[in-house]
Design an enzyme around this catalytic site. Structure first.
Site, mmCIF file in Angstrom:
data_model
loop_
_atom_site.group_PDB
_atom_site.id
_atom_site.type_symbol
_atom_site.label_atom_id
_atom_site.label_comp_id
_atom_site.label_asym_id
_atom_site.label_seq_id
_atom_site.Cartn_x
_atom_site.Cartn_y
_atom_site.Cartn_z
ATOM 1 N N LYS A 192 44.290 27.411 34.193
ATOM 2 C CA LYS A 192 44.286 28.875 34.184
ATOM 3 C C LYS A 192 44.673 29.444 32.816
ATOM 4 C CE LYS A 192 45.188 29.280 39.085
ATOM 5 N NZ LYS A 192 43.837 29.723 39.464
ATOM 6 N N ASN A 199 45.867 37.862 43.549
ATOM 7 C CA ASN A 199 44.753 38.093 44.479
ATOM 8 C C ASN A 199 45.378 38.319 45.865
ATOM 9 O OD1 ASN A 199 45.344 35.575 45.562
ATOM 10 N ND2 ASN A 199 43.597 34.534 44.641
ATOM 11 N N SER A 247 34.978 40.533 45.872
ATOM 12 C CA SER A 247 33.817 41.405 45.624
ATOM 13 C C SER A 247 34.138 42.883 45.901
ATOM 14 C CB SER A 247 32.641 40.967 46.493
ATOM 15 O OG SER A 247 33.020 41.046 47.848
ATOM 16 N N ILE A 292 34.419 30.469 40.758
ATOM 17 C CA ILE A 292 35.511 29.772 40.054
ATOM 18 C C ILE A 292 35.782 30.504 38.746
ATOM 19 C CG2 ILE A 292 36.159 27.615 38.840
ATOM 20 C CD1 ILE A 292 34.510 26.124 40.915
ATOM 21 N N GLY A 301 39.003 35.267 38.609
ATOM 22 C CA GLY A 301 40.306 35.881 38.359
ATOM 23 C C GLY A 301 40.749 35.686 36.911
ATOM 24 N N ASP A 302 40.426 34.543 36.344
ATOM 25 C CA ASP A 302 40.828 34.282 34.947
ATOM 26 C C ASP A 302 40.079 35.211 33.988
ATOM 27 O OD1 ASP A 302 42.576 32.293 35.735
ATOM 28 O OD2 ASP A 302 41.056 30.720 35.597
HETATM 29 P P1 ADP Z 1 40.607 34.969 42.280
HETATM 30 O O1 ADP Z 1 39.364 34.510 41.588
HETATM 31 O O2 ADP Z 1 41.839 34.861 41.437
HETATM 32 O O3 ADP Z 1 40.786 34.425 43.665
HETATM 33 P P2 ADP Z 1 39.419 37.447 43.289
HETATM 34 O O4 ADP Z 1 38.585 36.643 44.222
HETATM 35 O O5 ADP Z 1 40.170 38.597 43.858
HETATM 36 O O6 ADP Z 1 40.465 36.559 42.479
HETATM 37 O O7 ADP Z 1 38.442 37.970 42.131
HETATM 38 C C1 ADP Z 1 38.932 38.527 40.942
HETATM 39 C C2 ADP Z 1 37.968 39.578 40.437
HETATM 40 O O8 ADP Z 1 36.692 38.949 40.180
HETATM 41 C C3 ADP Z 1 37.649 40.709 41.412
HETATM 42 O O9 ADP Z 1 38.603 41.759 41.331
HETATM 43 C C4 ADP Z 1 36.269 41.142 40.925
HETATM 44 O O10 ADP Z 1 36.386 41.922 39.747
HETATM 45 C C5 ADP Z 1 35.624 39.816 40.525
HETATM 46 N N1 ADP Z 1 34.852 39.189 41.615
HETATM 47 C C6 ADP Z 1 35.221 38.152 42.399
HETATM 48 N N2 ADP Z 1 34.259 37.840 43.285
HETATM 49 C C7 ADP Z 1 33.242 38.706 43.055
HETATM 50 C C8 ADP Z 1 31.926 38.901 43.644
HETATM 51 N N3 ADP Z 1 31.485 38.137 44.652
HETATM 52 N N4 ADP Z 1 31.152 39.890 43.127
HETATM 53 C C9 ADP Z 1 31.583 40.672 42.112
HETATM 54 N N5 ADP Z 1 32.799 40.530 41.520
HETATM 55 C C10 ADP Z 1 33.609 39.565 41.978
#
Ligand code: ADP
Length: 305
Positions: free
Chosen positions: A42, A186, A225, A250, A253-254
């Site tokens: 990370k 998250n 999303s 994957i 979040g980073d």
């Molecule tokens: P992590 O990857 O740490 O689990 P999240 O799943 O909440 O965190 O995703 C982090 C950010 O990545 C979201 O706030 C959004 O901006 C973007 N993101 C994640 N998944 C999607 C998706 N399917 N479509 C569009 N943006 C996404």
């Protein structure tokens, strides 16, 4: 003082990824396919994201004295990251993640922290001056917790902004939380920290209130999303994300964290910085991999127009 200086402190891992039809049972050996080695961790992912998206990044981390670790360090340099504070630790291996992915896209992961354990308060203490002079420090939870606590305190006392992405989920002391300016869990991590399961907006509001009460002004709970719940001193709202066709989430979040901090250092207001972070993260989920999927700043600017 350089106005745009970001220090990232965190992990470096070499990911060994193998696809399997089914996960092997205990004692069983199975053939896998599509073996890939990729750079992860990370800390490194967020340093690369911030560097590629325009921040002036210094990375404090450690790799082992193996070939992959040394190559990783060179790769970071080619992403314009200042790596003079990335130690090459003798007699340790670079952090490793062994990842099996089955047909359903589920994964099983075993990690070995290797050289990441060398990112101790003593090691980081050599760079106190850099931390004090920087504008912001970005950390996650894959390196020793005592180091994160030490740096958060030092940074806060010297007006260096402290951003913590509390991943992977673990419990944190009140003494650490009170030294954080911005926290970016998250949904799973927010539940872990607050005991509140995030289903509705009210849940997000309650979870952010819990973290505000610990002394954190800015709470951003990412919602995949759906975007993110963004709360400043108790005033919160959902900032929607962008609709894209997700290929691989994957590292989303980073990338989000790297772009968020970069945009804030450029002087963007909080919600605008979150929009930029959503754009960069959305673009990253349209491509496979963690560091390989981080877009360029031009791609983000074109997308956000
Ligand atoms: P992590 O990857 O740490 O689990 P999240 O799943 O909440 O965190 O995703 C982090 C950010 O990545 C979201 O706030 C959004 O901006 C973007 N993101 C994640 N998944 C999607 C998706 N399917 N479509 C569009 N943006 C996404």
């Amino acid at each position: 003082m350089n106005l745009n200086k970001l220090i990232v402190i965190g992990s470096v891992n070499i990911d060994h990824i193998l696809n399997v039809n089914e996960f092997p049972k205990p004692g069983e050996t199975l053939k896998g396919s599509n073996y890939k080695i990729s750079y992860g961790g990370k800390g490194a992912n967020q340093a690369v994201a911030a560097g590629r998206l325009g921040a002036n990044v210094q990375f404090i981390a450690a790799v082992g004295d193996d070939d992959l670790g040394k190559k990783f360090k060179q790769q970071l340099e080619s992403d314009h990251i200042d790596t003079h504070t990335v130690a090459v630790v003798e007699s340790k291996n670079t952090g490793v993640a062994l990842i099996l992915v089955n047909k359903q896209g589920e994964n099983q992961i075993a990690i070995h922290e290797g050289a990441n354990s060398a990112v101790t308060p003593e090691y980081v203490g050599q760079f106190e001056d850099d931390i004090i002079k920087a504008n912001a420090v970005l950390m996650q939870l894959e390196t020793p917790l005592q180091t994160i606590e030490h740096v958060a305190k030092l940074a806060k006392q010297n007006n260096t902004k402290v951003i913590l992405n509390p991943a992977p989920a673990q419990s944190l002391s009140d003494d650490l939380l009170k030294h954080i300016d911005i926290i970016t869990p998250n949904e799973t991590e927010a539940e872990y920290l607050t005991g509140i399961k995030i289903v509705t907006e009210q849940d997000a509001q309650k979870a952010s209130a819990f973290l505000h009460n610990k002394g954190i002004n800015t709470v951003i709970i990412t919602l995949g999303s759906k975007g993110a719940w963004v709360s400043y001193c108790g005033k919160g709202e959902i900032v929607s994300g962008f609709h894209v066709k997700a290929v691989d989430t994957i590292g989303a979040g980073d990338t989000f964290n790297g772009m968020l901090v970069t945009a804030l250092l450029e002087g963007k207001v909080l919600n605008q910085a979150v929009r930029y972070a959503h754009a960069a993260a959305a673009l990253s989920v349209t491509k496979a991999g963690a560091q390989t999927s981080v877009p360029t700043r031009n791609e983000v600017e074109d997308f956000i127009k």
